[in-house]
Design a protein around this motif. Structure first.
Motif, PDB file in Angstrom:
ATOM      1  N   UNK A   1      -4.092  -7.612   3.896  1.00 11.16           N
ATOM      2  CA  UNK A   1      -2.252  -8.032   3.483  1.00 11.16           C
ATOM      3  C   UNK A   1      -2.230  -7.256   2.164  1.00 11.16           C
ATOM      4  N   UNK A   2      -1.040  -6.680   1.975  1.00  7.32           N
ATOM      5  CA  UNK A   2      -0.871  -5.041   1.386  1.00  7.32           C
ATOM      6  C   UNK A   2      -0.458  -5.915   0.898  1.00  7.32           C
ATOM      7  N   UNK A   3       0.087  -6.314  -0.958  1.00  6.68           N
ATOM      8  CA  UNK A   3       0.667  -6.908  -1.482  1.00  6.68           C
ATOM      9  C   UNK A   3       1.819  -6.064  -2.067  1.00  6.68           C
ATOM     10  N   UNK A   4       3.575  -6.845  -2.816  1.00  8.96           N
ATOM     11  CA  UNK A   4       3.986  -5.777  -3.659  1.00  8.96           C
ATOM     12  C   UNK A   4       3.066  -5.030  -4.798  1.00  8.96           C
ATOM     13  N   UNK A   5       4.288  -4.922  -5.700  1.00  9.48           N
ATOM     14  CA  UNK A   5       3.215  -4.092  -6.956  1.00  9.48           C
ATOM     15  C   UNK A   5       3.645  -5.547  -7.788  1.00  9.48           C
ATOM     16  N   UNK A   6       2.608  -5.331  -9.274  1.00  8.99           N
ATOM     17  CA  UNK A   6       2.783  -6.226 -10.246  1.00  8.99           C
ATOM     18  C   UNK A   6       3.969  -6.465 -10.928  1.00  8.99           C
ATOM     19  N   UNK A   7       4.662  -7.595 -11.052  1.00 10.19           N
ATOM     20  CA  UNK A   7       5.722  -7.770 -11.538  1.00 10.19           C
ATOM     21  C   UNK A   7       5.946  -8.513 -12.907  1.00 10.19           C
ATOM     22  N   UNK A   8       6.889  -9.010 -13.355  1.00 13.55           N
ATOM     23  CA  UNK A   8       7.417  -9.747 -14.763  1.00 13.55           C
ATOM     24  C   UNK A   8       7.947 -10.708 -14.078  1.00 13.55           C
ATOM     25  N   UNK A   9       7.609 -11.706 -13.009  1.00 12.36           N
ATOM     26  CA  UNK A   9       8.180 -13.300 -12.722  1.00 12.36           C
ATOM     27  C   UNK A   9       7.109 -14.105 -12.074  1.00 12.36           C
ATOM     28  N   UNK A  10       7.662 -15.025 -13.457  1.00 16.31           N
ATOM     29  CA  UNK A  10       7.248 -15.593 -13.514  1.00 16.31           C
ATOM     30  C   UNK A  10       6.207 -16.648 -12.298  1.00 16.31           C
ATOM     31  N   UNK A  11       4.586 -17.571 -11.690  1.00 19.63           N
ATOM     32  CA  UNK A  11       4.605 -17.370 -10.493  1.00 19.63           C
ATOM     33  C   UNK A  11       4.413 -16.377  -9.705  1.00 19.63           C
ATOM     34  N   UNK A  12       4.705 -15.044 -10.176  1.00 22.25           N
ATOM     35  CA  UNK A  12       4.088 -14.239  -9.238  1.00 22.25           C
ATOM     36  C   UNK A  12       3.649 -13.088  -9.590  1.00 22.25           C
TER      37      UNK A  12
END
Ligand code: LLH
Ligand code: MG
Length: 386
Positions: free
Chosen positions: A137-148
């Motif tokens: 499982x390859x995740x998207x990059x870190x972000x600033x999305x609540x609950x993301x």
């Protein structure tokens, strides 16, 4: 009479996407919106077509007219080695105008055409080394999305969810510009630690971080990863600096993997091996100019007793992995808590890389690359042809 290539077309069509890329090219979840996608179709005089989804910026009308059509039209579509070499040799004089990606898209369409013509999936045409492969499982990059994927705890919770879905390996893409505060070695270590603590010792974990760290930052992060028992460390620095990767690999026990984005096709990969810049080689159909040179990199790595892991998802990379045992994983993603990767977009009837409950993907039985295009939808939504 031998069929020859009669038409080379790029059709741009509208469809619906639920992701969008930021200013640095990283993909994140987004509300459903209309986007333009494109398909390259190569058709021979028997009416057999090879099809692949492409990024049209790499196959603009000028590139099609100046390089691709003159190399392909009137030629036997099954002579891929000759056609690939003829196109690749034009790159020098094109001064960057004929990209490795463009070569890759053309080569993928030719492989699909061969599969359609012979009624065989490409992974079998390539030799058929196995029938299924575990996916990481390859995740998207870190972000600033609540609950993301905004905090180390978010990454940990998502990793647990992915393991519950069946994945036996998870690769994190942590925070990268333009996300505020990124990049940060400390935050990356915190996320990697939180994920290891959450999933326990038996899940394989990998990190693909920032791509622009300095040598000393990369070394600090790599030492933390090896303490945490991570499986590989990917692209923490600019890959054009091969000596930086040799410097890093010399000092770490954790396998360093690369290169992913470096230009230069199979030739660059050979340099990485002989320089000792990686412990695991990396290839990918759009990275090295198609299936044809990607197979060469897999065999090259094998002869040096190196694993070679394939970058990116999609039917071409899947076909490649079905032709070798020298890559251990299929990169499934990019995944995010707010994005349903398994949802079928309107231009497809089904996705090519469904997983089972053990996190395994079976290679498709369909002829060619195995994409299940809804050609009626694509035709009805075509807005431009070149
Ligand atoms: O920086 C990114 O968005 C990711 O690294 C992305 O390019 C992804 O395709 C990747 O590197 N996978 O391994
Ligand atoms: Mg990567």
């Amino acid at each position: 009479m031998t069929a020859v290539i009669e038409r080379v077309e790029v059709s741009v069509f509208t469809t619906v996407a639920r992701t969008a890329v930021d200013s640095h090219g990283h993909r994140h979840p987004a509300a459903a919106h209309e986007v333009r996608e494109a398909m390259l179709t190569v058709t021979d005089t028997d009416g057999v077509s090879g099809r692949v989804l492409v990024q049209p910026d790499h196959l603009r009308p000028h590139v099609l007219d100046k390089y691709v059509r003159p190399s392909l039209l009137g030629q036997d579509p099954l002579e891929r080695e000759r056609l690939w070499t003829s196109l690749a040799r034009q790159q020098r004089g094109a001064h960057g105008g004929l990209t490795d990606r463009a070569l890759g898209f053309v080569d993928l369409a030719l492989w699909d055409l061969a599969g359609q013509r012979l009624g065989l999936p490409v992974w079998k045409l390539l030799g058929g080394a196995r029938r299924e492969i575990p996916a990481y499982a390859s995740t998207m990059c870190g972000d600033q999305i609540p609950g993301g994927l905004a905090t180390p705890a978010d990454f940990a919770a998502f990793a647990v969810h992915l393991v519950e879905q069946g994945y036996r390996a998870v690769k994190l893409h942590t925070w990268m510009p333009p996300v505020a505060g990124a990049p940060s070695v400390e935050l990356d270590i915190a996320a990697c630690t939180a994920v290891r603590e959450a999933v326990g010792p038996d899940v394989e974990l990998m990190l693909d971080a920032n791509h622009w760290y300095s040598r000393t930052e990369a070394l600090r992060l790599g030492r933390a990863l090896q303490e945490l028992g991570y499986y590989w460390f990917e692209e923490p620095m600019e890959e054009a600096s091969v000596s930086s990767y040799r410097w890093l690999a010399d000092q770490l026990d954790i396998p360093v993997i690369g290169p992913e984005t470096s230009w230069g096709k199979n030739f660059t990969r050979a340099e990485w091996i002989t320089s000792g810049a990686c412990d695991i080689l990396r290839t990918g159909t759009t990275d090295v100019g198609g299936i044809t040179p990607a197979v060469r990199t897999l065999h090259l790595a094998e002869a040096f007793n190196l694993d070679c892991e394939v970058h990116g998802n999609g039917s071409g990379n899947l076909a490649l992995l079905g032709a070798t045992t020298n890559g251990r994983w299929y990169e499934r993603g990019l995944l995010h808590p707010h994005f349903d990767f398994d949802e079928v977009p309107p231009h497809l009837h089904s996705i090519v890389d469904a997983i089972d409950h053990q996190g395994v993907v079976r290679f498709p039985d369909r002829p060619g690359l195995g994409d299940d295009f809804d050609l009626d939808y694509i035709k009805a939504h075509t807005v431009q042809r070149s």
